[in-house]
Design a protein around this motif. Sequence first.
Motif, PDB file in Angstrom:
ATOM      1  N   TRP A  90      13.926 -33.026 -11.635  1.00 36.55           N
ATOM      2  CA  TRP A  90      15.294 -33.480 -11.405  1.00 36.55           C
ATOM      3  C   TRP A  90      16.246 -32.405 -11.863  1.00 36.55           C
ATOM      4  CZ3 TRP A  90      19.446 -34.883 -14.794  1.00 36.55           C
ATOM      5  CH2 TRP A  90      20.514 -35.478 -14.128  1.00 36.55           C
ATOM      6  N   GLN A  91      17.145 -32.003 -10.965  1.00 40.28           N
ATOM      7  CA  GLN A  91      18.081 -30.945 -11.292  1.00 40.28           C
ATOM      8  C   GLN A  91      19.414 -31.547 -11.689  1.00 40.28           C
ATOM      9  OE1 GLN A  91      18.088 -28.887  -7.581  1.00 40.28           O
ATOM     10  NE2 GLN A  91      16.115 -27.885  -7.928  1.00 40.28           N
ATOM     11  N   GLU A 145      18.029 -39.658   1.001  1.00 41.69           N
ATOM     12  CA  GLU A 145      18.340 -38.236   0.903  1.00 41.69           C
ATOM     13  C   GLU A 145      19.785 -38.015   0.471  1.00 41.69           C
ATOM     14  OE1 GLU A 145      17.318 -36.929   4.793  1.00 41.69           O
ATOM     15  OE2 GLU A 145      15.183 -36.646   4.326  1.00 41.69           O
ATOM     16  N   SER A 158       7.793 -32.776  -6.485  1.00 42.67           N
ATOM     17  CA  SER A 158       7.278 -32.365  -7.789  1.00 42.67           C
ATOM     18  C   SER A 158       7.787 -33.271  -8.901  1.00 42.67           C
ATOM     19  CB  SER A 158       7.707 -30.921  -8.094  1.00 42.67           C
ATOM     20  OG  SER A 158       9.118 -30.840  -8.152  1.00 42.67           O
ATOM     21  N   GLY A 192      21.102 -36.380  -3.123  1.00 42.95           N
ATOM     22  CA  GLY A 192      22.050 -35.268  -3.108  1.00 42.95           C
ATOM     23  C   GLY A 192      23.309 -35.572  -3.897  1.00 42.95           C
ATOM     24  N   GLU A 241      18.213 -39.573 -13.354  1.00 41.63           N
ATOM     25  CA  GLU A 241      16.886 -38.967 -13.179  1.00 41.63           C
ATOM     26  C   GLU A 241      15.854 -40.009 -12.783  1.00 41.63           C
ATOM     27  OE1 GLU A 241      17.242 -40.351 -17.367  1.00 41.63           O
ATOM     28  OE2 GLU A 241      18.531 -39.301 -15.941  1.00 41.63           O
ATOM     29  N   CYS A 244      16.591 -41.007  -9.110  1.00 41.04           N
ATOM     30  CA  CYS A 244      16.077 -40.018  -8.153  1.00 41.04           C
ATOM     31  C   CYS A 244      14.565 -40.124  -8.003  1.00 41.04           C
ATOM     32  CB  CYS A 244      16.476 -38.610  -8.595  1.00 41.04           C
ATOM     33  SG  CYS A 244      18.217 -38.222  -8.305  1.00 41.04           S
ATOM     34  N   GLY A 261      20.155 -34.463  -7.514  1.00 35.41           N
ATOM     35  CA  GLY A 261      18.718 -34.401  -7.710  1.00 35.41           C
ATOM     36  C   GLY A 261      18.023 -33.527  -6.683  1.00 35.41           C
ATOM     37  N   SER A 262      16.743 -33.364  -6.867  1.00 33.95           N
ATOM     38  CA  SER A 262      15.920 -32.577  -5.966  1.00 33.95           C
ATOM     39  C   SER A 262      15.093 -33.502  -5.086  1.00 33.95           C
ATOM     40  CB  SER A 262      14.990 -31.660  -6.766  1.00 33.95           C
ATOM     41  OG  SER A 262      14.032 -31.067  -5.907  1.00 33.95           O
ATOM     42  N   LEU A 263      14.940 -33.133  -3.814  1.00 30.54           N
ATOM     43  CA  LEU A 263      14.117 -33.903  -2.901  1.00 30.54           C
ATOM     44  C   LEU A 263      12.646 -33.510  -2.991  1.00 30.54           C
ATOM     45  CD1 LEU A 263      16.400 -33.919   0.266  1.00 30.54           C
ATOM     46  CD2 LEU A 263      15.925 -35.825  -1.275  1.00 30.54           C
ATOM     47  N   ALA A 264      12.332 -32.506  -3.805  1.00 30.29           N
ATOM     48  CA  ALA A 264      10.942 -32.056  -3.927  1.00 30.29           C
ATOM     49  C   ALA A 264      10.091 -33.137  -4.535  1.00 30.29           C
ATOM     50  CB  ALA A 264      10.880 -30.790  -4.780  1.00 30.29           C
ATOM     51  N   ARG A 304      12.702 -40.682  -4.509  1.00 29.87           N
ATOM     52  CA  ARG A 304      11.641 -39.797  -4.009  1.00 29.87           C
ATOM     53  C   ARG A 304      10.379 -40.597  -3.693  1.00 29.87           C
ATOM     54  NH1 ARG A 304      13.758 -36.153  -7.904  1.00 29.87           N
ATOM     55  NH2 ARG A 304      12.232 -36.843  -9.433  1.00 29.87           N
TER      56      ARG A 304
END
Length: 217
Positions: free
Chosen positions: A214-215, A198, A211, A202, A161, A164, A206-209, A168
């Motif tokens: 972290w997924q 990126e 915000s 992936g 997390e 990521c 994780g998420s590239l958003a 980001r």
Amino acid sequence: GLIGCIPSLDTAGDGLAVILGLVHFPLLYGGVAAIAQPHGFDTLDKILIFFALSLFVGQVSNSNAHELIHRAPRWARARVALAQLHRRRGRLDEAIAELERATEVEPLRTEAHVVLGEVRAGRGNLADAETSLRRALYLDPRRLDARYLLAGVLRDRGAPERACRELRNVLRSLRSDEVERCTLREGYDVSTLKRRCEADVGDMGGSLADSGIWQAP
């Protein structure tokens, strides 16, 4: 000028070391020019020149460069260059020793901390690598290569997390107008770094958003 970069010479040995260092370049380029020209030297002469240059560069210049650097400890930039040479030859312990010395004599040289962090990570010293890379980012928050390396260290330390989040941050800088003021070392470019970030996000699920969410995979 060049003479102003040379430390004060107290012994004949110091003077000889500097002279050998100064004659390295004209001898090298002169020898290469002699070998490259189509006329003036026959094949045997060119082979002898080649072997003479090889012996001088490999046995004299390389050792002399080490000696000059150790006699002039304030040359942190030279120590970083020497460490890179050690690293390419697989001598990671020697590279780390030179880089640690470089950070001691010039603690504000960001490049030394970045390279030290990278080499420590390659050696498996992840905690020390994180420390070096965070120092580099403290000195220059725009070192995107250092932030990318830090993300890799965090991933290897079991903190995806946080990794990521750093990736980001790199992507956010690459997409902003400030990218021109960011620093990338040789071997890094904007498009390649963007693809790497990126892909790494992936791979970690994780998420590239932006915000910051972290997924978990």
